[in-house]
Each structure stands twice: as C-alpha cells, then as structure tokens.
Design a protein around this motif. Sequence first.
Motif, mmCIF file in Angstrom:
data_model
loop_
_atom_site.group_PDB
_atom_site.id
_atom_site.type_symbol
_atom_site.label_atom_id
_atom_site.label_comp_id
_atom_site.label_asym_id
_atom_site.label_seq_id
_atom_site.Cartn_x
_atom_site.Cartn_y
_atom_site.Cartn_z
ATOM 1 N N CYS A 37 29.376 6.180 9.703
ATOM 2 C CA CYS A 37 29.710 5.155 10.693
ATOM 3 C C CYS A 37 31.204 4.909 10.729
ATOM 4 C CB CYS A 37 29.043 3.825 10.348
ATOM 5 S SG CYS A 37 27.264 3.798 10.461
ATOM 6 N N ARG A 38 31.667 4.547 11.895
ATOM 7 C CA ARG A 38 33.026 4.050 12.028
ATOM 8 C C ARG A 38 33.034 2.572 11.662
ATOM 9 N NH1 ARG A 38 35.498 6.744 17.513
ATOM 10 N NH2 ARG A 38 35.238 8.907 16.858
ATOM 11 N N PHE A 39 34.227 2.066 11.429
ATOM 12 C CA PHE A 39 34.388 0.668 11.010
ATOM 13 C C PHE A 39 33.700 -0.286 11.989
ATOM 14 C CE2 PHE A 39 36.514 -3.403 10.728
ATOM 15 C CZ PHE A 39 36.630 -3.593 9.367
ATOM 16 N N ASN A 40 33.979 -0.140 13.270
ATOM 17 C CA ASN A 40 33.403 -1.063 14.250
ATOM 18 C C ASN A 40 31.893 -0.913 14.381
ATOM 19 O OD1 ASN A 40 35.685 -2.561 14.884
ATOM 20 N ND2 ASN A 40 36.389 -1.034 16.352
ATOM 21 N N GLU A 41 31.362 0.272 14.119
ATOM 22 C CA GLU A 41 29.907 0.433 14.099
ATOM 23 C C GLU A 41 29.302 -0.396 12.962
ATOM 24 O OE1 GLU A 41 28.796 4.843 15.628
ATOM 25 O OE2 GLU A 41 30.065 4.775 13.826
ATOM 26 N N LEU A 42 29.976 -0.378 11.821
ATOM 27 C CA LEU A 42 29.513 -1.186 10.695
ATOM 28 C C LEU A 42 29.615 -2.674 11.020
ATOM 29 C CD1 LEU A 42 31.094 0.835 7.754
ATOM 30 C CD2 LEU A 42 28.654 0.546 8.225
ATOM 31 N N ARG A 43 30.693 -3.077 11.673
ATOM 32 C CA ARG A 43 30.837 -4.494 12.065
ATOM 33 C C ARG A 43 29.699 -4.921 12.984
ATOM 34 N NH1 ARG A 43 35.752 -7.483 12.999
ATOM 35 N NH2 ARG A 43 34.248 -9.142 13.152
ATOM 36 N N ARG A 44 29.337 -4.065 13.932
ATOM 37 C CA ARG A 44 28.239 -4.404 14.843
ATOM 38 C C ARG A 44 26.895 -4.413 14.119
ATOM 39 N NH1 ARG A 44 31.445 -1.360 18.277
ATOM 40 N NH2 ARG A 44 30.293 0.559 17.866
ATOM 41 N N ALA A 45 26.725 -3.495 13.181
ATOM 42 C CA ALA A 45 25.457 -3.409 12.448
ATOM 43 C C ALA A 45 25.282 -4.564 11.469
ATOM 44 C CB ALA A 45 25.378 -2.078 11.697
ATOM 45 N N ILE A 46 26.407 -5.124 10.996
ATOM 46 C CA ILE A 46 26.386 -6.237 10.031
ATOM 47 C C ILE A 46 27.210 -7.381 10.641
ATOM 48 C CG2 ILE A 46 26.728 -6.872 7.608
ATOM 49 C CD1 ILE A 46 27.137 -3.813 7.086
ATOM 50 N N PRO A 47 26.691 -8.053 11.651
ATOM 51 C CA PRO A 47 27.506 -9.027 12.390
ATOM 52 C C PRO A 47 27.988 -10.218 11.567
ATOM 53 C CG PRO A 47 25.209 -9.086 13.123
ATOM 54 C CD PRO A 47 25.340 -7.946 12.167
ATOM 55 N N GLN A 48 27.338 -10.523 10.446
ATOM 56 C CA GLN A 48 27.737 -11.687 9.636
ATOM 57 C C GLN A 48 29.004 -11.427 8.826
ATOM 58 O OE1 GLN A 48 24.907 -9.959 9.302
ATOM 59 N NE2 GLN A 48 23.184 -11.274 9.832
ATOM 60 N N VAL A 49 29.355 -10.177 8.594
ATOM 61 C CA VAL A 49 30.500 -9.857 7.743
ATOM 62 C C VAL A 49 31.796 -10.009 8.542
ATOM 63 C CG1 VAL A 49 30.526 -7.342 8.184
ATOM 64 C CG2 VAL A 49 31.377 -8.212 6.013
ATOM 65 N N THR A 50 32.803 -10.558 7.890
ATOM 66 C CA THR A 50 34.109 -10.666 8.537
ATOM 67 C C THR A 50 34.847 -9.342 8.399
ATOM 68 O OG1 THR A 50 35.236 -11.409 6.530
ATOM 69 C CG2 THR A 50 34.255 -13.132 7.953
ATOM 70 N N GLN A 51 35.850 -9.166 9.214
ATOM 71 C CA GLN A 51 36.647 -7.941 9.151
ATOM 72 C C GLN A 51 37.285 -7.800 7.769
ATOM 73 O OE1 GLN A 51 39.233 -7.250 12.466
ATOM 74 N NE2 GLN A 51 40.535 -5.857 11.331
ATOM 75 N N LYS A 52 37.801 -8.911 7.245
ATOM 76 C CA LYS A 52 38.449 -8.896 5.927
ATOM 77 C C LYS A 52 37.459 -8.510 4.828
ATOM 78 C CE LYS A 52 41.052 -11.856 2.792
ATOM 79 N NZ LYS A 52 41.608 -13.202 2.573
#
Length: 124
Positions: A37-52
Amino acid sequence: MDTAAELRIDVPHRELLDQVLDKWSLSVLNELCERPCRFNELRRAIPQVTQKSLTATLRRLERNGVIEREVVSTRPVAVRYRITLLGKTLRHPIDVLLAWASQNMPAIERARVNFDEREDGVDL
C-alpha cells in the motif's frame, strides 16, 4: 527469554513487542498482509490514525525489519510499503493471540464487570 523455567520479558523483548503489537502497528500489518500500500491508501484504510502516528508507526516497523519502504518512480514520486518475509512470520503468533482473546472474552468481560462493581463500592 527463558520460557521453560519462568516467564521473563527482558527490556529488548518488551520494547520490540511494544513497537510491533501496538494499536496502529496491528492495523498497518493487517492491511499490508493483504497487499502493498501507499501511504494514503493506509490512511484511508485506517481513518482513525493521524498522519503523524501513521508515519511514526511505519518508521518503527521498517526499523524493525517488519515492513519495507519502496520508492516508486512515478510522477509525482510515490512510496509504497510492503510486509517483509520477517513481518510475515508475525501472522501466526498474532492469530494465536487473537484466538485466545476471542475464546476468553466472555470471562474477561465478567472479570471487568466484577472489578468495576467492587471499585464502585470503595471510597477513595
């Protein structure tokens, strides 16, 4: 760690377990076990996690050899994360822990209720 005589978790083991079994690491590993996965794919898959938090989690997992980071030469340049062979070996112990949790959840819930009821009656 000597499991035959006693359960002793030394500092290096504790630190490693803290780093690979925390809330966000388990979520990231769950996603990466399915596919890179790319970073943004992971962000979308785990919406509760912050970027940091996601960045810190990915760096910890990469440092421990559990995932690898690959720079993809596209425009714009992208980064893709994938689980390593070492990371794949975590699947079985995590599955065992999850099975234990599922099997014992009713007893754990009863213990929590009993504890909370006792604590409610105690004046601090």
